[in-house]
Scaffold this motif. Sequence first.
Motif, short mmCIF file in Angstrom:
data_model
loop_
_atom_site.label_atom_id
_atom_site.label_comp_id
_atom_site.label_asym_id
_atom_site.label_seq_id
_atom_site.Cartn_x
_atom_site.Cartn_y
_atom_site.Cartn_z
N THR A 229 0.84 -1.20 0.00
CA THR A 229 0.00 0.00 0.00
C THR A 229 0.87 1.24 0.00
OG1 THR A 229 -1.77 -1.13 1.21
CG2 THR A 229 -1.77 1.28 1.27
N LEU A 230 0.52 2.21 -0.81
CA LEU A 230 1.22 3.49 -0.86
C LEU A 230 0.24 4.56 -0.38
CD1 LEU A 230 3.80 5.03 -1.84
CD2 LEU A 230 2.56 5.43 -3.97
N ARG A 231 0.61 5.28 0.68
CA ARG A 231 -0.24 6.34 1.22
C ARG A 231 0.21 7.67 0.62
NH1 ARG A 231 1.29 5.56 7.21
NH2 ARG A 231 3.28 5.49 6.09
N LEU A 232 -0.66 8.27 -0.18
CA LEU A 232 -0.29 9.42 -1.00
C LEU A 232 -1.16 10.62 -0.69
CD1 LEU A 232 1.35 10.48 -3.51
CD2 LEU A 232 -0.57 9.65 -4.90
N GLY A 233 -0.54 11.76 -0.47
CA GLY A 233 -1.26 13.01 -0.29
C GLY A 233 -1.41 13.72 -1.62
N ILE A 234 -2.61 14.23 -1.89
CA ILE A 234 -2.85 14.98 -3.12
C ILE A 234 -3.45 16.33 -2.76
CG2 ILE A 234 -3.15 12.90 -4.52
CD1 ILE A 234 -6.17 13.45 -4.46
N MET A 235 -3.36 17.27 -3.70
CA MET A 235 -3.88 18.61 -3.48
C MET A 235 -5.24 18.77 -4.12
SD MET A 235 -0.52 20.86 -4.37
CE MET A 235 -0.40 20.09 -5.99
N GLN A 236 -5.92 19.82 -3.73
CA GLN A 236 -7.15 20.21 -4.40
C GLN A 236 -6.81 21.30 -5.39
OE1 GLN A 236 -10.27 23.07 -2.96
NE2 GLN A 236 -11.25 21.15 -2.35
N THR A 237 -6.73 20.95 -6.65
CA THR A 237 -6.42 21.93 -7.69
C THR A 237 -7.30 21.68 -8.90
OG1 THR A 237 -4.74 20.63 -8.85
CG2 THR A 237 -4.00 21.95 -6.98
N THR A 238 -7.39 22.65 -9.76
CA THR A 238 -8.07 22.48 -11.04
C THR A 238 -7.07 22.65 -12.17
OG1 THR A 238 -8.67 24.82 -11.04
CG2 THR A 238 -10.29 23.26 -10.19
N LEU A 239 -5.82 22.34 -11.90
CA LEU A 239 -4.82 22.44 -12.97
C LEU A 239 -5.18 21.50 -14.10
CD1 LEU A 239 -1.46 22.48 -10.95
CD2 LEU A 239 -2.47 24.35 -12.22
N SER A 240 -5.07 21.98 -15.32
CA SER A 240 -5.35 21.13 -16.47
C SER A 240 -4.25 20.09 -16.60
CB SER A 240 -5.42 21.98 -17.74
OG SER A 240 -4.16 22.56 -18.01
N PRO A 241 -4.57 18.92 -17.19
CA PRO A 241 -3.55 17.88 -17.34
C PRO A 241 -2.31 18.35 -18.09
CG PRO A 241 -5.73 16.98 -17.76
CD PRO A 241 -5.88 18.48 -17.63
N GLY A 242 -2.44 19.35 -18.95
CA GLY A 242 -1.28 19.86 -19.66
C GLY A 242 -0.29 20.55 -18.75
N VAL A 243 -0.76 21.04 -17.57
CA VAL A 243 0.14 21.66 -16.61
C VAL A 243 0.68 20.62 -15.65
CG1 VAL A 243 0.32 23.42 -14.82
CG2 VAL A 243 -1.11 23.83 -16.81
N PHE A 244 -0.22 19.95 -14.96
CA PHE A 244 0.17 18.84 -14.09
C PHE A 244 -1.08 18.13 -13.59
CE2 PHE A 244 1.33 16.62 -10.24
CZ PHE A 244 2.44 15.93 -10.68
N SER A 245 -1.03 16.83 -13.49
CA SER A 245 -2.17 16.05 -13.04
C SER A 245 -1.70 14.92 -12.13
CB SER A 245 -2.93 15.46 -14.23
OG SER A 245 -3.89 14.52 -13.80
N ALA A 246 -2.09 14.99 -10.85
CA ALA A 246 -1.78 13.90 -9.93
C ALA A 246 -2.44 12.61 -10.39
CB ALA A 246 -2.22 14.27 -8.52
N ALA A 247 -3.67 12.73 -10.90
CA ALA A 247 -4.37 11.54 -11.38
C ALA A 247 -3.62 10.91 -12.55
CB ALA A 247 -5.79 11.91 -11.80
N GLY A 248 -3.01 11.74 -13.40
CA GLY A 248 -2.23 11.21 -14.50
C GLY A 248 -1.03 10.40 -14.03
N VAL A 249 -0.37 10.88 -12.98
CA VAL A 249 0.77 10.14 -12.42
C VAL A 249 0.30 8.82 -11.83
CG1 VAL A 249 2.65 10.19 -10.74
CG2 VAL A 249 2.00 12.28 -11.93
N ILE A 250 -0.81 8.87 -11.09
CA ILE A 250 -1.32 7.64 -10.48
C ILE A 250 -1.69 6.62 -11.56
CG2 ILE A 250 -3.19 6.67 -9.09
CD1 ILE A 250 -3.24 9.34 -7.55
#
Length: 296
Positions: free
Chosen positions: A92-113
């Motif tokens: 299990t990996l415990r990961l903290g994420i932010m609340q942002t509306t950055l577009s995937p072209g800028v950065f996406s935590a969901a894209g990394v996951i």
Amino acid sequence: MELRQLATFVAVAEEQGFSRAADRLGVVQSAVSATIRNLEREWGVTLFHRTTHRVELSAEGRELLPVAREALRAAGAVDGAVEELHGGLRGTLRLGIMQTTLSPGVFSAAGVIAAFRATHPAVKIEVRQAGSGSQADAVREGELDLAFVGLPQTSLPGLELTPLSRAEMQVACPPGHRLASRASVDLGALRDEPFAEMPPEWGVRIANDHAFAAAGAQRTIAYEINDLVTVADFVRHGLAIAILAPGMFPQDPLLAFVPIRHHAPAFLVSLVQPSNRPPSPAARAFAATAAAYAAT
């Protein structure tokens, strides 16, 4: 003493309750209570102060909690190393994420996951969303393995930061606002404007606070709001202005963005991990995935 007992102790401490810890562990509440009683008897200490309304760590419990977390991490690291030898990662990996509306072209935590899961599908990822300041503290204290944070600092005590993306922020206002037609603006000229801001522990707010302090300027925070979508909506309706990254709201016709001449804050997204203990194999692999994703 068993690892199961340590995991129960940590779960009760982090969930601040026996029923929530039972839900997290997938057992009945009576089993959690019995495990804690047995552990207290074995160690000869009181781990929690219990009332009808709350469960709090005792002084002894606060002292033993980081030791218990470290023991569980060490056991997990051994399991991860064994899995690596057999050609795959688990755990299990415990990961903290932010609340942002950055577009995937800028950065996406969901894209990394998603990229990580494509390579390591057997690793379970637990995400926790909170402000960047509290996420950094959680990594430092061992509550999280890694966290995405939006903090202006390039170094933090007890943490290793890997910068992933950087976006310069600008003044956001409605198209008809007096500032909308300006080519640029100084922070000092915003003194009398009402601002919509995030809470103090959020990354955007921290970056803005640092920029105003560096400029020796002041602002009036009329609204403190804990999500960026609502901040932008207050701006659209002329209730306030804000300082945001344009990439957070691409091509929004109801938002005008004005560059800041001096001391412009930047929204810097980084991945933080503890610098005083080795990462698990899963955390190490996730950090490598995040760096590769940011480079594309």
